[in-house]
Scaffold this active site. Structure first.
Site, mmCIF file in Angstrom:
data_model
loop_
_atom_site.group_PDB
_atom_site.id
_atom_site.type_symbol
_atom_site.label_atom_id
_atom_site.label_comp_id
_atom_site.label_asym_id
_atom_site.label_seq_id
_atom_site.Cartn_x
_atom_site.Cartn_y
_atom_site.Cartn_z
ATOM 1 N N GLU A 47 28.352 -7.704 21.186
ATOM 2 C CA GLU A 47 28.037 -9.028 20.657
ATOM 3 C C GLU A 47 27.142 -9.812 21.616
ATOM 4 O O GLU A 47 26.114 -10.340 21.232
ATOM 5 C CB GLU A 47 29.347 -9.787 20.419
ATOM 6 C CG GLU A 47 29.158 -11.161 19.874
ATOM 7 C CD GLU A 47 28.923 -11.144 18.366
ATOM 8 O OE1 GLU A 47 29.147 -12.165 17.746
ATOM 9 O OE2 GLU A 47 28.497 -10.107 17.832
ATOM 10 N N ASP A 48 27.547 -9.867 22.867
ATOM 11 C CA ASP A 48 26.892 -10.773 23.812
ATOM 12 C C ASP A 48 25.682 -10.179 24.514
ATOM 13 O O ASP A 48 24.843 -10.899 25.018
ATOM 14 C CB ASP A 48 27.895 -11.232 24.891
ATOM 15 C CG ASP A 48 29.070 -11.975 24.284
ATOM 16 O OD1 ASP A 48 28.988 -12.283 23.083
ATOM 17 O OD2 ASP A 48 30.037 -12.232 24.998
#
Ligand code: MN
Length: 754
Positions: A104-105
């Protein structure tokens, strides 16, 4: 750190020396990978090596990122992995915990993860990433329930849920640096979604902590006040608690029963809930503390109960046997409430070590047992689903089987999708956008033409997956396609489509009936009276006619004419008489056109066919007419219009029998679909002959829809075969015949006629 240290220090504060949990590592210690390694001693060396690789990968991915507290971001995944290590989760889960925010990051792809860490671990990380994208926004209780189910359905693997809970727990423990509103929103979501999931999985320890932390963030003032009140009460009751403790220890020693006694205090949240639900003041909530008695063997639970009931008087109606009848999440214990020497009620819980572990860790107990190699204690557990889970954790079987099993019992057999407005809809597994459209509204279903899932166009038959955002595109003129019946999953969609198609058939029949009646009236020199309901004179006439025919209304009459249940010429003659009675005369021009026109085809106003007629017009299967053939229509009784070729022998016989049933039909100039013609082929028997035939047909740009061959022809030198081919018209048939004749294997071809 208010709450946590409070919770951890609780037993010690209540009764020093009786029961001590292992000291929790401090924040800084927990954050280092070395500290994590100390908690992973239950795993083999090979696993540790892979976990170290996962750590390095995550560390690099998060390099330069910081948490709201200012710490390096990697401290968070390490802490999450640490919680998972306390449950003794396997190496794949620990690795996934370390990398759970990497996709995600940090823009890490799933392919990359599969290459470096293999599919099972990558799947876990991917599952976690998908859950992360879901955010619960509505306030409706029913939606919270659906959302929880959706999370479970999406996770598919119980380890994903466990890591997610660990992630949420750590975030909740470290929210101090966040803005008030954000904290509150996350706490609300935790209370509505994640705490109940922890409860469902029997992870009661986490369930209580999540509730407690949420309460603290949502209602900081109430939490503070209650905390103070409890502190005071604890001070007041210290003497009482010590006295009970002494009595109980002595009673068990006298009975010769080896037990471990733990003091326990109700959580602030559960006291708060009780006060609110039962409208009590704090002073009225009497049972804020109690004792837990842990024994070695199951029968000793009942022995311990006996000892306690001898010691103090039990309160009637408060005894509960959750050993014989466990709670749905697997919880087992005996509960009883005794009246203490000072008259205050005190609750006691009796359970074995194994029951205790399940009571605190729930489904995570599976991994804990595995690590301890303690299969025997498991036999004592009686809960339906947890028992079955732990039954299969037999050493000889494999972990994936355990996970399979959890899936069946825990994860709902449904998909949960979002509307564009974030409402959650539950559909059976395998449901398609069409099912979804009908679930929204039958109008949406009837008019849907296309669908988008997560913004991308998908076919209407595509299978929906949990978490999908589904959007349906409708068009006013669109109607359901009978082909949908082959893939829809819900009964609702199925019946709505059927209903629509039936109505459609009626409409088509009515249209045909109207055409036929108009044709028959023209032969009487009359025009079809207006069907407009606003025209009172015509309306009355139609109603009289319908009554005469034994129908309830005009619609029904026209449908029956269209289906051939009523003969158009007879109805038309009746109408002519009724019009004559009203003083209307046949119009000379219409009469001339209708009877003596030079060109029969146009003046008789025969029914034109363009292939769009649907079920009311059938092409006879004996002669299979195609556009370009001379045709005649036979109006069978109740079967609608059946079209034969003019030369068809079957048709001729019918014509001789009842000629009044025949009406003129003709092909329209433009066709809306292709037609099937029947062709016979005599060919040499041999290898590759069928392929030659198929090639010839496709060279003529036609399709074979059916082939049949007689059995006896196989042994002979020649074979006869019947083909159904899909063609545009008569010329197209001729073209197919020509191409087939050219094929060396073909001896003779012909169009099949009866
Ligand atoms: Mn996280």
């Amino acid at each position: 750190m208010g709450l946590r240290s409070f919770a951890a220090s609780l037993p010690a504060a209540l009764m020093p020396g009786l029961h001590k949990t292992a000291p929790e590592p401090t924040q800084a210690e927990a954050a280092s990978f070395d500290a994590l390694l100390h908690r992973l001693t239950y795993l083999p060396k090979g696993d540790i090596k892979r976990i170290r690789e996962a750590y390095k990968f995550a560390d690099e991915a998060h390099l330069g990122q910081f948490r709201a507290s200012g710490e390096p971001y990697i401290t968070h995944p390490i802490a999450v992995a640490g919680i998972c290590a306390d449950w003794r989760l396997d190496a794949q889960a620990i690795m996934a915990a370390l990398m759970h925010d990497a996709m995600e990051d940090c823009g890490v792809t799933k392919t990359e993860l599969i290459e470096r860490f293999e599919a099972p671990t990558a799947e876990l990380v991917d599952g976690l990433t998908k859950l992360d994208k879901l955010q619960f926004s509505t306030k409706e209780e029913s939606q919270a329930e659906s959302f929880r189910k959706m999370l479970l359905a999406m996770a598919r693997d119980v380890r994903v849920i466990l890591i997610k809970l660990a992630d949420r727990l750590h975030n909740m423990r470290t929210m101090g640096h966040m803005a008030f509103e954000k904290r509150r929103r996350i706490a609300r979501e935790t209370l509505d979604i994640y705490a109940p999931i922890a409860h469902r999985l029997g992870l009661n320890e986490i369930y209580r902590e999540l509730q407690e932390l949420s309460f603290q963030y949502i209602h900081p003032w109430r939490h503070g006040a209650l905390s103070k009140a409890i502190g005071k009460a604890r001070g007041n009751r210290r003497d009482l608690v010590s006295r009970i403790e002494r009595d109980v220890v002595k009673a068990f020693a006298d009975a010769g029963l080896k037990v471990e006694i733990q003091g326990r205090e109700k959580t602030l949240f559960s006291i708060y809930k009780k006060m609110r639900e039962k409208h009590l003041s704090f002073a009225q909530v009497s049972d804020i503390f109690g004792f837990r008695v842990v024994v070695d063997e199951l029968p000793q639970c009942y022995l311990a109960l006996g000892v306690l009931h001898q010691l103090y008087k039990p309160q009637p109606g408060r005894f509960k046997d959750y050993i014989a009848i466990p709670k749905p999440n697997g919880y087992q214990s005996l509960h009883t409430t005794l009246v203490s020497p000072l008259g205050t009620p005190v609750e006691f819980q009796m359970r074995t070590e194994t029951m205790h572990m399940v009571a605190e860790k729930g489904v995570a107990a599976h991994w804990l047992y595995k690590a301890k190699g303690n299969a025997q204690a498991v036999q004592q557990l009686g809960s339906r689903w947890l028992q079955s889970l732990i039954d299969i954790q037999d050493e000889t079987r494999d972990a994936s089987e355990f996970l399979e099993h959890v899936k069946i019992d825990l994860f709902p057999d449904a998909v949960y999708v979002f509307t564009p407005k974030s409402k959650i809809m539950a559909l059976p597994r395998g449901a398609t956008p069409v099912d979804y459209a009908y679930a929204i509204h039958s109008d949406v279903g009837d008019h849907c033409v296309a669908a988008k899932v997560n913004g991308e166009p998908v076919p209407l038959r595509a299978e929906l997956r949990s978490g999908d955002v589904v959007e349906i595109i409708t068009a006013t003129g669109a109607r359901p396609n009978p082909a949908w019946l082959s893939f829809v999953r819900t009964g609702r969609a199925r019946s709505k489509i059927r209903h629509f198609l039936k109505n459609l058939e009626q409409e088509e029949s009515q249209e045909l009936g109207q055409k036929m009646l108009a044709q028959a009236l023209r032969a009487e020199g009359l025009a079809l009276p207006s069907l407009d309901a606003e025209d009172p004179e015509a309306h009355a006439l139609w109603l009289d006619l319908a009554r005469w025919a034994g129908n309830r209304n005009v619609h029904e009459l026209l449908v029956e004419v269209g289906l051939g249940r009523k003969i158009a010429t007879i109805v038309a003659k009746k109408m002519a008489r009724m019009l004559a009675a009203q003083g209307q005369r046949p119009d000379a021009v219409t009469l001339t056109l209708g009877r003596f026109g030079t060109d029969d085809q146009t003046t008789q106003g025969q029914i034109t066919l363009d292939g769009s007629e649907g079920a009311t017009v059938r092409l006879a299967s004996c002669c299979r007419p195609v556009p370009g053939d001379d045709i005649k229509g036979y109006l069978g009784r109740g079967e609608g219009l059946i079209v034969h070729t003019a030369e068809c022998q079957v048709g001729r016989r019918l014509f001789q029998r009842d000629s009044e049933h025949w009406i003129a039909v003709a092909w329209a100039d433009e066709m809306t679909r292709s037609f099937e013609a029947a062709i016979g082929v005599l060919m040499k028997n041999g290898k590759g002959v069928l392929a030659q035939i198929a090639t010839a047909v496709s060279t003529a740009e036609a399709d074979i829809t059916h082939i049949s061959m007689s059995d006896e022809s196989q042994a002979r030198e020649t074979a006869e075969m019947q083909l159904l081919i899909s063609v545009r018209d008569r010329l197209h048939v001729a073209e197919v015949l020509r191409m087939l004749k050219r094929s060396p294997a073909v001896l003779r071809v012909w169009r099949i006629k009866p």
